[in-house]
Design a protein around this motif. Structure first.
Motif, PDB file in Angstrom:
ATOM      1  N   THR B 192     -17.615 -20.395 -31.935  1.00 39.33           N
ATOM      2  CA  THR B 192     -17.735 -21.330 -30.818  1.00 39.33           C
ATOM      3  C   THR B 192     -18.998 -21.034 -30.012  1.00 39.33           C
ATOM      4  N   SER B 193     -19.214 -19.744 -29.722  1.00 41.55           N
ATOM      5  CA  SER B 193     -20.407 -19.380 -28.948  1.00 41.55           C
ATOM      6  C   SER B 193     -21.668 -19.812 -29.662  1.00 41.55           C
ATOM      7  N   LYS B 194     -21.674 -19.583 -30.980  1.00 45.93           N
ATOM      8  CA  LYS B 194     -22.858 -19.942 -31.772  1.00 45.93           C
ATOM      9  C   LYS B 194     -23.105 -21.443 -31.694  1.00 45.93           C
ATOM     10  N   ALA B 195     -22.026 -22.208 -31.888  1.00 45.71           N
ATOM     11  CA  ALA B 195     -22.138 -23.669 -31.871  1.00 45.71           C
ATOM     12  C   ALA B 195     -22.652 -24.142 -30.513  1.00 45.71           C
ATOM     13  N   ILE B 196     -22.147 -23.506 -29.445  1.00 45.42           N
ATOM     14  CA  ILE B 196     -22.555 -23.927 -28.103  1.00 45.42           C
ATOM     15  C   ILE B 196     -24.027 -23.620 -27.882  1.00 45.42           C
ATOM     16  N   THR B 197     -24.444 -22.423 -28.320  1.00 47.62           N
ATOM     17  CA  THR B 197     -25.844 -22.053 -28.136  1.00 47.62           C
ATOM     18  C   THR B 197     -26.758 -22.991 -28.912  1.00 47.62           C
ATOM     19  N   GLU B 198     -26.300 -23.378 -30.122  1.00 42.95           N
ATOM     20  CA  GLU B 198     -27.165 -24.225 -30.942  1.00 42.95           C
ATOM     21  C   GLU B 198     -27.206 -25.659 -30.431  1.00 42.95           C
ATOM     22  N   LYS B 199     -26.022 -26.198 -30.096  1.00 43.52           N
ATOM     23  CA  LYS B 199     -25.956 -27.627 -29.755  1.00 43.52           C
ATOM     24  C   LYS B 199     -25.995 -27.896 -28.260  1.00 43.52           C
ATOM     25  N   HIS B 200     -25.912 -26.841 -27.437  1.00 45.06           N
ATOM     26  CA  HIS B 200     -25.817 -27.008 -25.977  1.00 45.06           C
ATOM     27  C   HIS B 200     -24.682 -27.947 -25.597  1.00 45.06           C
ATOM     28  N   ARG B 205     -14.457 -25.855 -27.191  1.00 46.44           N
ATOM     29  CA  ARG B 205     -13.552 -24.832 -26.670  1.00 46.44           C
ATOM     30  C   ARG B 205     -13.155 -23.885 -27.800  1.00 46.44           C
ATOM     31  N   ALA B 206     -12.993 -22.604 -27.462  1.00 44.43           N
ATOM     32  CA  ALA B 206     -12.524 -21.632 -28.448  1.00 44.43           C
ATOM     33  C   ALA B 206     -11.018 -21.795 -28.603  1.00 44.43           C
ATOM     34  N   LEU B 225     -16.491 -21.899 -19.714  1.00 45.42           N
ATOM     35  CA  LEU B 225     -17.130 -23.083 -20.304  1.00 45.42           C
ATOM     36  C   LEU B 225     -16.884 -24.311 -19.433  1.00 45.42           C
ATOM     37  N   SER B 226     -15.650 -24.447 -18.941  1.00 49.42           N
ATOM     38  CA  SER B 226     -15.348 -25.595 -18.089  1.00 49.42           C
ATOM     39  C   SER B 226     -16.225 -25.578 -16.847  1.00 49.42           C
ATOM     40  N   GLN B 227     -16.381 -24.358 -16.283  1.00 48.75           N
ATOM     41  CA  GLN B 227     -17.207 -24.265 -15.081  1.00 48.75           C
ATOM     42  C   GLN B 227     -18.648 -24.629 -15.388  1.00 48.75           C
ATOM     43  N   ILE B 228     -19.138 -24.132 -16.528  1.00 50.18           N
ATOM     44  CA  ILE B 228     -20.519 -24.457 -16.910  1.00 50.18           C
ATOM     45  C   ILE B 228     -20.649 -25.958 -17.103  1.00 50.18           C
ATOM     46  N   GLN B 229     -19.635 -26.524 -17.749  1.00 51.03           N
ATOM     47  CA  GLN B 229     -19.661 -27.958 -18.012  1.00 51.03           C
ATOM     48  C   GLN B 229     -19.722 -28.743 -16.699  1.00 51.03           C
ATOM     49  N   GLU B 230     -18.903 -28.299 -15.739  1.00 57.79           N
ATOM     50  CA  GLU B 230     -18.909 -28.968 -14.441  1.00 57.79           C
ATOM     51  C   GLU B 230     -20.270 -28.845 -13.779  1.00 57.79           C
ATOM     52  N   ARG B 231     -20.810 -27.615 -13.837  1.00 58.13           N
ATOM     53  CA  ARG B 231     -22.120 -27.393 -13.223  1.00 58.13           C
ATOM     54  C   ARG B 231     -23.190 -28.247 -13.880  1.00 58.13           C
TER      55      ARG B 231
END
Lengths: 153, 469
Positions: B192-200, B205-206, B225-231
């Motif tokens: 999940t972390s990898k996918a998020i870093t690659e695709k932003h 969610r994990a 992640l939710s907080q980042i998403q909100e931000r």
């Protein structure tokens, strides 16, 4: 002999896509009481057609060489920056004075157009009086005061 | 060779499980084997001693009566015990009396040894007295072959070894399956972390597998992640709002300019033919257009705080203040104000924005003066030990009720009617935005009719000028 209102008519070519602005410019120039020939084109493509006497402007009478071009930057098809670049790159056209008359106050527009060789950059005045003032000063300067190279064409 | 901490988690877990299993199984096998060996070593002489005692007792009479044939017959009964390879009896004076040998008829009686048992390389020998009527009548010697028993021990070791290998294979198979209980959530988290870093893509969610520590980890990761998403969403909408404000105010100016221009034309050309009320309407229209022009310009300068931000450079606030005062010279003269400028420091800032800030605050102080009282405006600053500059602008003007203190820093927020005080209510909002961009904030202290003090905190050292939050 210098060209002025009483002598040979100078053609002022205005490139602006906005009908209202063209009307205001025409009125303002009329207010100046300079009996010049004012012509309009509505975008960069048409401006280049006019200057190169192409398409609708093949007849020489349709497109007298302008003594001054007033150029809006924001225009459809080909905008003012592109048209300016082409004019200043063309050995036959580059001596025609080009004045940018635009609503933009953006610094980068000012820098870029001067870099492209524009002769003046003027922001469209808000009130009609100020527009008349600007037109009067402009035409007086570029048509009466400034010594331009004689026409060759 | 890669170090253990660099190998993948699943292999590391396998390695841990397998080495633990191996050590445990080896220790168990070693325990069993040594127990077996020790049991063997202690049981063997005891068994042989009992055997010798029985045989000795049976031979006792024959010895007493010097009946060697009878003694040898009795000894030959040892044939029933396959490990006993030889036996013999000694007379009390140490001579051989009777003998038995399983394989070798010509076996000769060895010299008499002291009582007791001895382990030799492949045999156990035992010498013990034969007692009859509580009297030592002879000595019996028993020789047991250990090879067969050693063979048994060897087979035992082989079985242990096989069990060890089978157990380890089973452990390997089980650990390969069971370790996934631990590794799957972690590997999923990593994916999940990898996918998020690659695709932003912060909407990913994990997967949660349970409510253990890993489950908690996944849960808090997802919350983050939710907080980042909100931000992200907030940042984007902020950016969009800023872009919108900038573009809108640019595009709004275009038609507005025409309203004003044609209004001008109408007034100049046809003002004379219009009736009194017609001219009044026209006047009101033009006033409204003019006001809109101001609003748009102010909105533009508000959004420019972020969009046209310049990098921070050292700015001498004292110099800026004096420039502002010379800009405001006419208004200061007209109002008869006295402006006192204290010691102002040099700080890292956007010079244009510092000018805007001081201009707005001093401009406000001049605007909201009390009638018939000379405006006195004081500019001062203190730098505290933590590198924070507190810039204060104090006036003796009309002040305001502190219940509005939060309102005044909002965009288009005004406390007075337009006919009382001009302005669009953007000035202090710009000040707040500038203060925030410079790592500080703006506060105000006031009482109605008793002046107001605006305090702006600014970081003295700030290399954050490239970004505009």
């Amino acid at each position: 002999m210098k060209n002025n209102g009483h002598g040979k008519r100078i053609t002022i070519l205005i490139a602006d896509d906005d009908v209202d602005d063209r009307m205001l410019a025409r009125d303002a120039l009329a207010e100046c009481r300079l009996a010049n020939d004012v012509r309009f084109v509505s975008d960069g493509e048409e401006l280049m057609d006019y200057l190169h006497r192409r398409n609708n402007y093949e007849q020489p009478g349709n497109a007298p060489i302008p003594g001054l071009i007033l150029l809006d930057l924001k225009m459809p098809r080909k905008d003012g920056r592109e048209a300016l670049k082409e004019i200043k790159a063309d050995s036959k056209l580059r001596r025609i004075p080009v004045v940018v008359l635009t609503t933009s106050k953006a610094e980068e527009d000012i820098y870029r157009t001067y870099d492209l060789g524009v002769n003046s950059f003027i922001t469209k005045p808000v009130s009609f009086e100020r527009l008349v003032q600007s037109m009067k000063t402009l035409t007086k300067y570029w048509i009466e005061i400034v010594e331009l190279p004689p026409e060759k064409r | 060779m890669r170090r253990i901490r660099d190998i993948p988690l699943s292999r590391k877990l396998n390695w841990v499980i397998m080495s633990t299993c191996t050590v445990a199984l080896l220790l168990a096998c070693a325990g069993f084997s040594s127990y077996e060996w020790l049991t063997f070593r202690s049981a063997m002489p005891r068994e042989q001693s009992t055997l010798a005692e029985i045989v000795g007792a049976n031979c006792a009479a024959a010895v007493v009566f010097s009946d060697a044939r009878s003694a040898e017959r009795t000894l030959s009964a040892l044939r029933a015990e396959p490990h006993v390879v030889a036996a013999c009896l000694y007379t009390p004076d140490g001579r051989g009396f009777a003998k038995y040998s399983r394989h070798d008829v010509k076996w000769s009686v060895p010299a008499l040894l002291a009582d007791g048992y001895r382990f030799e390389s492949d045999r156990l020998t035992l010498t013990q007295p034969v007692v009859y009527d509580s009297e030592r009548v002879a000595t019996i010697y028993l020789e047991t072959d250990l090879r067969a028993i050693q063979d048994r021990l060897l087979r035992y070791a082989l079985i242990v070894g096989t069990v060890l290998v089978v157990a380890l294979l089973a452990a390997w198979a089980m650990s390969a399956r069971l370790q996934r209980v631990v590794t799957d959530p972690i590997l999923d988290l990593v994916e999940t972390s990898k996918a998020i870093t690659e695709k932003h893509d912060y909407s990913l969610r994990a997967k949660s597998y349970g409510r253990d520590e890993l489950g908690l980890l996944v849960e808090s990761y997802n919350q983050m992640l939710s907080q980042i998403q909100e931000r992200e969403a907030l940042l984007r909408s902020n950016r969009e709002l800023q872009d919108f404000a900038y573009v809108a105010s640019h595009d709004l100016q275009e038609p507005l300019r025409k309203i004003q221009a044609f209004g001008d034309r109408l007034k100049t050309k046809f003002g004379d033919v219009l009736a009194e009320d017609g001219r009044d309407y026209l006047e009101r229209m033009q006033n409204a257009a003019g006001r809109m022009q101001t609003l748009i310009n102010d909105l533009l300068s508000f959004s420019r705080v972020a969009t046209k931000a310049q990098p921070f450079v050292p700015v001498d606030l004292r110099k800026v203040a004096h420039e502002v005062l010379s800009d405001l010279e006419i208004r200061i003269e007209q109002t008869g104000a006295r402006v006192e400028v204290g010691e102002l420091p040099t700080i890292d800032a956007d010079p244009l924005q510092m000018r805007q800030l001081i201009q707005n605050l001093v401009g406000n102080a001049l605007k909201f003066r009390r009638e018939h009282i000379q405006p006195v405006i004081t500019l001062d600053a203190h730098v505290n030990g933590e590198g924070l500059c507190r810039l204060t602008v104090k006036d003796n003007g009309i002040g305001f009720d502190m219940q509005y203190v939060d309102k005044i820093f909002g965009v288009f927020q005004r406390l007075h009617g337009r006919d009382q005080y001009e302005g669009t209510g953007v000035g202090l909002a710009i000040c707040r935005k500038i203060a925030e961009r410079h790592g500080g904030q703006i506060t105000a202290e006031s009482k109605p009719g008793d002046g107001a003090t605006f305090t702006v905190t600014l970081l003295v050292h700030n290399n954050n000028g490239e970004s505009n939050s």
